[in-house]
Design a protein around this motif. Sequence first.
Motif, PDB file in Angstrom:
ATOM      1  N   GLY A 154      12.898  26.633 -16.297  1.00 25.08           N
ATOM      2  CA  GLY A 154      12.770  25.529 -15.416  1.00 25.08           C
ATOM      3  C   GLY A 154      11.782  25.271 -14.724  1.00 25.08           C
ATOM      4  O   GLY A 154      10.516  26.294 -15.002  1.00 25.08           O
ATOM      5  N   GLU A 155      11.309  24.580 -13.568  1.00 23.29           N
ATOM      6  CA  GLU A 155      10.112  24.494 -13.507  1.00 23.29           C
ATOM      7  C   GLU A 155       9.991  25.973 -12.419  1.00 23.29           C
ATOM      8  O   GLU A 155      10.903  26.395 -11.898  1.00 23.29           O
ATOM      9  CB  GLU A 155      10.492  23.126 -11.915  1.00 23.29           C
ATOM     10  N   GLN A 156       8.597  26.385 -12.456  1.00 25.37           N
ATOM     11  CA  GLN A 156       7.815  27.693 -11.792  1.00 25.37           C
ATOM     12  C   GLN A 156       6.964  27.879 -11.261  1.00 25.37           C
ATOM     13  O   GLN A 156       6.464  26.675 -11.915  1.00 25.37           O
ATOM     14  CB  GLN A 156       8.867  28.955 -12.968  1.00 25.37           C
ATOM     15  N   ALA A 157       6.434  28.183 -10.482  1.00 23.51           N
ATOM     16  CA  ALA A 157       5.312  28.518  -9.457  1.00 23.51           C
ATOM     17  C   ALA A 157       5.061  29.731  -9.277  1.00 23.51           C
ATOM     18  O   ALA A 157       6.153  29.948  -8.790  1.00 23.51           O
ATOM     19  CB  ALA A 157       4.947  27.320  -8.824  1.00 23.51           C
ATOM     20  N   PHE A 158       3.838  30.570  -9.253  1.00 20.67           N
ATOM     21  CA  PHE A 158       3.852  31.511  -8.840  1.00 20.67           C
ATOM     22  C   PHE A 158       2.092  30.965  -7.802  1.00 20.67           C
ATOM     23  O   PHE A 158       1.190  31.540  -8.072  1.00 20.67           O
ATOM     24  CB  PHE A 158       3.768  33.029  -9.821  1.00 20.67           C
ATOM     25  N   ALA A 159       2.441  32.585  -6.954  1.00 22.47           N
ATOM     26  CA  ALA A 159       1.244  32.304  -5.380  1.00 22.47           C
ATOM     27  C   ALA A 159       1.279  33.585  -5.340  1.00 22.47           C
ATOM     28  O   ALA A 159       1.700  34.620  -5.488  1.00 22.47           O
ATOM     29  CB  ALA A 159       1.594  31.271  -4.325  1.00 22.47           C
ATOM     30  N   VAL A 160      -0.616  33.579  -4.920  1.00 20.25           N
ATOM     31  CA  VAL A 160      -0.952  35.186  -5.014  1.00 20.25           C
ATOM     32  C   VAL A 160      -1.690  35.168  -3.481  1.00 20.25           C
ATOM     33  O   VAL A 160      -2.381  34.008  -3.122  1.00 20.25           O
ATOM     34  CB  VAL A 160      -1.522  35.740  -5.766  1.00 20.25           C
ATOM     35  N   SER A 161      -2.247  36.415  -2.842  1.00 22.53           N
ATOM     36  CA  SER A 161      -2.880  36.354  -1.433  1.00 22.53           C
ATOM     37  C   SER A 161      -4.065  37.619  -1.967  1.00 22.53           C
ATOM     38  O   SER A 161      -3.598  38.683  -2.301  1.00 22.53           O
ATOM     39  CB  SER A 161      -2.712  37.251  -0.423  1.00 22.53           C
ATOM     40  N   THR A 162      -5.399  36.777  -2.223  1.00 23.56           N
ATOM     41  CA  THR A 162      -6.159  38.489  -3.264  1.00 23.56           C
ATOM     42  C   THR A 162      -6.564  38.606  -1.925  1.00 23.56           C
ATOM     43  O   THR A 162      -7.084  40.307  -2.651  1.00 23.56           O
ATOM     44  CB  THR A 162      -6.766  37.349  -3.624  1.00 23.56           C
ATOM     45  N   THR A 163      -6.206  38.371  -1.081  1.00 19.88           N
ATOM     46  CA  THR A 163      -7.061  39.714   0.092  1.00 19.88           C
ATOM     47  C   THR A 163      -5.639  40.907   0.450  1.00 19.88           C
ATOM     48  O   THR A 163      -6.121  41.570   0.612  1.00 19.88           O
ATOM     49  CB  THR A 163      -7.462  38.851   1.168  1.00 19.88           C
ATOM     50  N   THR A 164      -4.830  40.250   0.025  1.00 25.36           N
ATOM     51  CA  THR A 164      -3.444  41.491   0.700  1.00 25.36           C
ATOM     52  C   THR A 164      -2.733  41.840  -0.713  1.00 25.36           C
ATOM     53  O   THR A 164      -2.023  42.939  -0.160  1.00 25.36           O
ATOM     54  CB  THR A 164      -2.998  40.423   1.896  1.00 25.36           C
ATOM     55  N   GLY A 165      -2.757  41.237  -1.337  1.00 25.95           N
ATOM     56  CA  GLY A 165      -1.676  41.480  -3.039  1.00 25.95           C
ATOM     57  C   GLY A 165      -0.668  41.011  -2.416  1.00 25.95           C
ATOM     58  O   GLY A 165       0.371  41.088  -3.334  1.00 25.95           O
ATOM     59  N   ALA A 166      -0.715  40.122  -1.182  1.00 20.38           N
ATOM     60  CA  ALA A 166       1.248  39.055  -1.435  1.00 20.38           C
ATOM     61  C   ALA A 166       1.257  38.220  -2.645  1.00 20.38           C
ATOM     62  O   ALA A 166       0.446  38.239  -3.163  1.00 20.38           O
ATOM     63  CB  ALA A 166       1.304  38.299   0.286  1.00 20.38           C
ATOM     64  N   PHE A 167       2.525  38.201  -2.944  1.00 20.83           N
ATOM     65  CA  PHE A 167       3.018  36.956  -3.822  1.00 20.83           C
ATOM     66  C   PHE A 167       4.148  36.425  -3.288  1.00 20.83           C
ATOM     67  O   PHE A 167       4.667  37.071  -2.869  1.00 20.83           O
ATOM     68  CB  PHE A 167       2.643  37.475  -4.890  1.00 20.83           C
ATOM     69  N   GLY A 168       4.048  35.882  -4.088  1.00 18.87           N
ATOM     70  CA  GLY A 168       6.194  34.935  -4.598  1.00 18.87           C
ATOM     71  C   GLY A 168       5.884  33.888  -5.041  1.00 18.87           C
ATOM     72  O   GLY A 168       4.722  33.343  -5.618  1.00 18.87           O
ATOM     73  N   ALA A 169       7.766  33.282  -5.638  1.00 16.03           N
ATOM     74  CA  ALA A 169       7.891  32.794  -6.703  1.00 16.03           C
ATOM     75  C   ALA A 169       8.359  31.481  -6.443  1.00 16.03           C
ATOM     76  O   ALA A 169       9.802  32.824  -5.735  1.00 16.03           O
ATOM     77  CB  ALA A 169       8.241  34.349  -7.899  1.00 16.03           C
ATOM     78  N   GLY A 170       8.848  31.365  -7.200  1.00 13.29           N
ATOM     79  CA  GLY A 170       9.232  29.834  -7.186  1.00 13.29           C
ATOM     80  C   GLY A 170       9.613  29.342  -7.906  1.00 13.29           C
ATOM     81  O   GLY A 170       9.581  29.049  -9.185  1.00 13.29           O
TER      82      GLY A 170
END
Length: 198
Positions: A154-170
């Motif tokens: 299905g619909e997917q997206a992935f986000a990141v923060s390059t300075t902190t290493g944080a990430f999230g999937a949707g």
Amino acid sequence: MRSTALAILTASSLAVAGLATAVTAQPIDGAAAEGMLFGADTARVAVNPRAALSEEDEQMLRLLVESNEFTYYGAIAFAPGDGIVSPSLQGAFNYHDVDTASRTALTACEAARSPDADACILALQLFPSGYAPRAFQLSQDATRAFGAMRDTGGEQAFAVSTTTGAFGAGTGQGADLKALSACQQTEGATDCAVVVKD
């Protein structure tokens, strides 16, 4: 852990300005991203020859990294004048590129070293097995999360923060907003951006 004087900084512990190797100008599709990522099961340690570590110190650091299952991309820095077993021994792990992990470890080391000690240097860096520079990279934990997301369809997206290493999937409707929101929930993650979208 404190007996080695190593202060571990996870990717979300310290934000520093960094090279945006994980972020592209436009999001890429999941198949392209998948083709550039390394396996998330194994990592390798690269010791800095300029650190001139004794065999005993090198073995101790390798054992420390392996026993604590530190994740790539990572780095350990220390002030040579303070020695390995000192407050200057600082590590940063689970970043999206080794440059940011290295800068984070060096910054933390500089803040912790003795005033009369020489400048901090890298003792080692942690890479995925088979590492070679690529246009798209994710931390080891983010690589695992990305793989789990890809299994959902299905619909997917992935986000990141390059300075902190944080990430999230949707996933599902509004996947990009869900990914951004998940990434931004990490303290200090003010630069989250969607890097993969299908």
